[in-house]
Design a protein around this motif. Structure first.
Motif, mmCIF file in Angstrom:
data_model
loop_
_atom_site.group_PDB
_atom_site.id
_atom_site.type_symbol
_atom_site.label_atom_id
_atom_site.label_comp_id
_atom_site.label_asym_id
_atom_site.label_seq_id
_atom_site.Cartn_x
_atom_site.Cartn_y
_atom_site.Cartn_z
ATOM 1 N N THR A 104 32.290 -3.685 34.860
ATOM 2 C CA THR A 104 31.228 -2.707 34.980
ATOM 3 C C THR A 104 30.152 -3.103 33.998
ATOM 4 O OG1 THR A 104 32.722 -0.950 35.671
ATOM 5 C CG2 THR A 104 30.590 -0.271 34.760
ATOM 6 N N ASP A 150 31.726 -6.232 46.179
ATOM 7 C CA ASP A 150 33.013 -6.901 46.344
ATOM 8 C C ASP A 150 32.743 -8.389 46.160
ATOM 9 O OD1 ASP A 150 34.560 -4.613 46.900
ATOM 10 O OD2 ASP A 150 33.853 -4.617 48.967
ATOM 11 N N ARG A 186 27.906 -1.254 43.824
ATOM 12 C CA ARG A 186 29.232 -1.888 43.779
ATOM 13 C C ARG A 186 29.222 -3.105 44.687
ATOM 14 N NH1 ARG A 186 34.416 -1.666 46.485
ATOM 15 N NH2 ARG A 186 33.299 -0.647 48.161
ATOM 16 N N ASN A 232 23.484 3.079 40.924
ATOM 17 C CA ASN A 232 24.500 2.059 40.677
ATOM 18 C C ASN A 232 24.771 1.325 41.978
ATOM 19 O OD1 ASN A 232 26.313 3.791 42.057
ATOM 20 N ND2 ASN A 232 26.895 4.748 40.148
ATOM 21 N N GLN A 273 35.861 -6.802 41.780
ATOM 22 C CA GLN A 273 34.698 -5.951 42.026
ATOM 23 C C GLN A 273 33.781 -5.920 40.818
ATOM 24 O OE1 GLN A 273 36.055 -2.067 43.166
ATOM 25 N NE2 GLN A 273 36.421 -2.689 45.268
ATOM 26 N N MET A 298 30.583 -3.535 39.288
ATOM 27 C CA MET A 298 29.784 -2.319 39.356
ATOM 28 C C MET A 298 28.630 -2.486 38.379
ATOM 29 S SD MET A 298 29.115 0.753 40.426
ATOM 30 C CE MET A 298 30.554 1.465 41.178
#
Length: 83
Positions: free
Chosen positions: A79, A51, A49, A47, A14, A16
């Motif tokens: 991140t 995948d 996110r 923000n 992931q 971010m």
């Protein structure tokens, strides 16, 4: 570095992205040929996110599409904060 970095097969991970800057930013995935594929425009204070997969390449650009950060996604996720 842009033009040399590209995505290769990887494992689920992931990303971010946090936009702490006063400007909108663009988030691009770099495909296997290193070409930009825009995911979204991220407004200040927001923000996003994603995948994705480890070993995938990503690029953050300013509102004028100028590269401000380029990186490969880590296996354990990343991140990125833009300020």
């Amino acid at each position: 570095m842009e033009g040399r970095l590209h995505s290769v097969n990887g494992w689920p991970s992931q990303l971010m992205v946090i936009n702490e800057s006063p400007y909108s930013i663009q988030i691009h995935w770099l495909d296997s040929a290193g070409n930009r594929q825009q995911y979204t425009t991220l407004e200040p204070g927001h923000n996003y996110r994603i995948d994705s997969f480890g070993n995938h390449a990503w690029l953050i650009a300013d509102h004028g599409a100028n590269c401000i950060q380029i990186f490969g996604l880590a296996a354990n996720g990343s991140t990125i904060t833009v300020s």
